[in-house]
Design a protein around this motif. Structure first.
Motif, mmCIF file in Angstrom:
data_model
loop_
_atom_site.group_PDB
_atom_site.id
_atom_site.type_symbol
_atom_site.label_atom_id
_atom_site.label_comp_id
_atom_site.label_asym_id
_atom_site.label_seq_id
_atom_site.Cartn_x
_atom_site.Cartn_y
_atom_site.Cartn_z
ATOM 1 N N LEU A 209 111.179 53.262 0.360
ATOM 2 C CA LEU A 209 111.324 52.239 -0.676
ATOM 3 C C LEU A 209 110.930 50.894 -0.069
ATOM 4 C CD1 LEU A 209 112.314 51.870 -3.646
ATOM 5 C CD2 LEU A 209 114.517 51.187 -2.692
ATOM 6 N N TYR A 210 110.040 50.178 -0.763
ATOM 7 C CA TYR A 210 109.522 48.900 -0.285
ATOM 8 C C TYR A 210 109.637 47.839 -1.370
ATOM 9 C CZ TYR A 210 107.112 51.840 3.218
ATOM 10 O OH TYR A 210 106.815 52.737 4.215
ATOM 11 N N TYR A 211 109.591 46.583 -0.940
ATOM 12 C CA TYR A 211 109.536 45.494 -1.912
ATOM 13 C C TYR A 211 108.668 44.366 -1.371
ATOM 14 C CZ TYR A 211 113.055 42.868 0.832
ATOM 15 O OH TYR A 211 113.742 42.184 1.826
ATOM 16 N N VAL A 220 108.865 46.298 -6.541
ATOM 17 C CA VAL A 220 109.585 47.327 -5.792
ATOM 18 C C VAL A 220 108.850 48.649 -5.996
ATOM 19 C CG1 VAL A 220 111.782 48.512 -5.460
ATOM 20 C CG2 VAL A 220 111.768 46.106 -6.175
ATOM 21 N N VAL A 221 108.549 49.365 -4.904
ATOM 22 C CA VAL A 221 107.736 50.576 -5.005
ATOM 23 C C VAL A 221 108.234 51.666 -4.055
ATOM 24 C CG1 VAL A 221 105.646 49.313 -5.672
ATOM 25 C CG2 VAL A 221 106.097 49.745 -3.256
ATOM 26 N N SER A 222 107.908 52.902 -4.395
ATOM 27 C CA SER A 222 108.181 54.014 -3.487
ATOM 28 C C SER A 222 107.281 53.949 -2.264
ATOM 29 C CB SER A 222 107.972 55.352 -4.204
ATOM 30 O OG SER A 222 108.910 55.535 -5.228
ATOM 31 N N GLU A 223 106.031 53.559 -2.487
ATOM 32 C CA GLU A 223 105.112 53.316 -1.381
ATOM 33 C C GLU A 223 104.151 52.222 -1.799
ATOM 34 O OE1 GLU A 223 101.681 56.549 -1.232
ATOM 35 O OE2 GLU A 223 103.635 57.551 -1.330
ATOM 36 N N PRO A 224 103.652 51.435 -0.836
ATOM 37 C CA PRO A 224 102.801 50.298 -1.170
ATOM 38 C C PRO A 224 101.599 50.693 -2.025
ATOM 39 C CG PRO A 224 103.499 50.136 1.102
ATOM 40 C CD PRO A 224 103.944 51.485 0.614
ATOM 41 N N ILE A 225 101.239 49.814 -2.952
ATOM 42 C CA ILE A 225 100.088 50.066 -3.828
ATOM 43 C C ILE A 225 98.806 49.467 -3.253
ATOM 44 C CG2 ILE A 225 101.483 50.281 -5.914
ATOM 45 C CD1 ILE A 225 100.772 47.369 -6.573
ATOM 46 N N ARG A 230 100.254 43.543 3.666
ATOM 47 C CA ARG A 230 100.194 42.488 2.665
ATOM 48 C C ARG A 230 101.588 42.105 2.159
ATOM 49 N NH1 ARG A 230 95.553 43.426 -1.721
ATOM 50 N NH2 ARG A 230 96.384 41.379 -2.302
ATOM 51 N N GLY A 231 102.496 41.888 3.101
ATOM 52 C CA GLY A 231 103.805 41.353 2.771
ATOM 53 C C GLY A 231 104.851 42.355 2.361
ATOM 54 N N TRP A 232 104.592 43.632 2.514
ATOM 55 C CA TRP A 232 105.581 44.639 2.128
ATOM 56 C C TRP A 232 106.729 44.691 3.138
ATOM 57 C CZ3 TRP A 232 105.378 46.388 -2.588
ATOM 58 C CH2 TRP A 232 104.144 46.464 -3.248
ATOM 59 N N ARG A 233 107.932 44.819 2.621
ATOM 60 C CA ARG A 233 109.126 44.967 3.455
ATOM 61 C C ARG A 233 109.853 46.243 3.041
ATOM 62 N NH1 ARG A 233 112.393 39.410 3.211
ATOM 63 N NH2 ARG A 233 113.495 40.418 4.956
ATOM 64 N N GLU A 234 110.337 46.976 4.028
ATOM 65 C CA GLU A 234 111.045 48.218 3.739
ATOM 66 C C GLU A 234 112.511 47.915 3.435
ATOM 67 O OE1 GLU A 234 111.127 52.753 5.551
ATOM 68 O OE2 GLU A 234 110.677 51.058 6.864
ATOM 69 N N VAL A 235 113.026 48.499 2.372
ATOM 70 C CA VAL A 235 114.457 48.412 2.104
ATOM 71 C C VAL A 235 115.163 49.254 3.163
ATOM 72 C CG1 VAL A 235 116.318 48.922 0.473
ATOM 73 C CG2 VAL A 235 114.107 48.089 -0.368
#
Length: 263
Positions: A209-211, A220-225, A230-235
């Motif tokens: 899970l990422y945001y 908020v995504v299951s995996e980056p699109i 590009r700024g994704w952080r893992e919950v």
């Protein structure tokens, strides 16, 4: 396992996130890279908020990659808050009523994961759902059952504490039934204004899970699109992401909330 996406922010066309990116949710329905299964073709759904109090829903049993209606809707619908989900069934039938997201009044919920040995505790779990909520149950998934039980536990007013109570209850049922299979749970929930996401499992191996926060909104995504850099952080594992209107996005420890509950 499934893949999902949630957005809250300035109104945008759903296609900008669901269809257009290089690793969009539609692309993930056929080529997921961080899921147990690459293909998520057991239906899909979108839920969005517009001018009415309750969200709109479109759910279909066809794979997302082959449904021209999905692309047309996403090209036309503009929303400030929406959910999108592509499904890989963990055992229940492929029907519209089993496709996510699930709606109850103004609320939307979607889930990725499964209750291990669900068939062995299904009747006991459903018996804990109050009649007025159970009467709204349309499908047969463990996801919808979790949602309705969490609503009964106060999800609309205490989104972290209520989900902690729900997860603890399910684990208790699994323990009593002697189930060794894991309970894995990532999910998103909204009341149309505030957005919450959860990442938890009983074996410390929750689904991804990422945001990402941008000037225009939160994703908020299951995996980056798109590219991970590009700024994704893992919950973090065992945590909940809290995004209340007018407040800074922050993370709360779901494991601590579960630990505070009486045995």
């Amino acid at each position: 396992m499934c893949r999902f996406l949630a957005y809250r922010g300035e109104p945008i066309f759903l296609a900008d996130l669901v269809c257009a990116p290089t690793h969009s949710l539609v692309h993930q329905s056929l080529h997921a890279v961080e899921a147990k299964t690459e293909t998520n073709g057991d239906g899909f759904g979108i839920g969005w908020y517009g001018d009415r109090n309750e969200p709109g829903l479109y759910r279909e049993i066809r794979p997302a990659w082959s449904d021209e209606n999905l692309r047309s809707l996403c090209d036309q619908v503009r929303s400030r808050l929406f959910f999108a989900h592509v499904r890989a069934s963990t055992g229940t039938s492929t029907t519209r009523s089993n496709c996510h997201p699930f709606a109850h009044g103004r609320h939307l919920f979607m889930h990725n994961g499964q209750i291990g040995g669900y068939g062995r505790i299904k009747r006991r779990l459903e018996a804990l759902i109050p009649d007025e909520l159970y009467d709204t149950r349309l499908g047969t998934t463990d996801s919808e059952a979790i949602f309705l039980l969490a609503l009964a536990n106060g999800l609309s007013t205490e989104p972290v504490a209520a989900m902690a109570r729900t997860l603890k209850t399910v684990c208790g049922l699994m323990g009593a039934a002697g189930i060794d299979e894991p309970f894995r749970f990532t999910a998103a929930f909204t009341d149309g204004e505030n957005l919450f996401a959860y990442r938890w499992s009983c074996d410390a191996k929750p689904p991804t899970l990422y945001y990402r926060e941008e000037p225009g909104g939160l994703l908020v995504v299951s995996e980056p699109i798109d590219d991970k850099d590009r700024g994704w952080r893992e919950v973090p594992k065992g945590c909940a992401l809290i995004a209340r209107a007018g407040e800074a996005v922050h993370v709360a420890c779901l494991n601590e909330a579960i630990g505070r509950l009486a045995a």
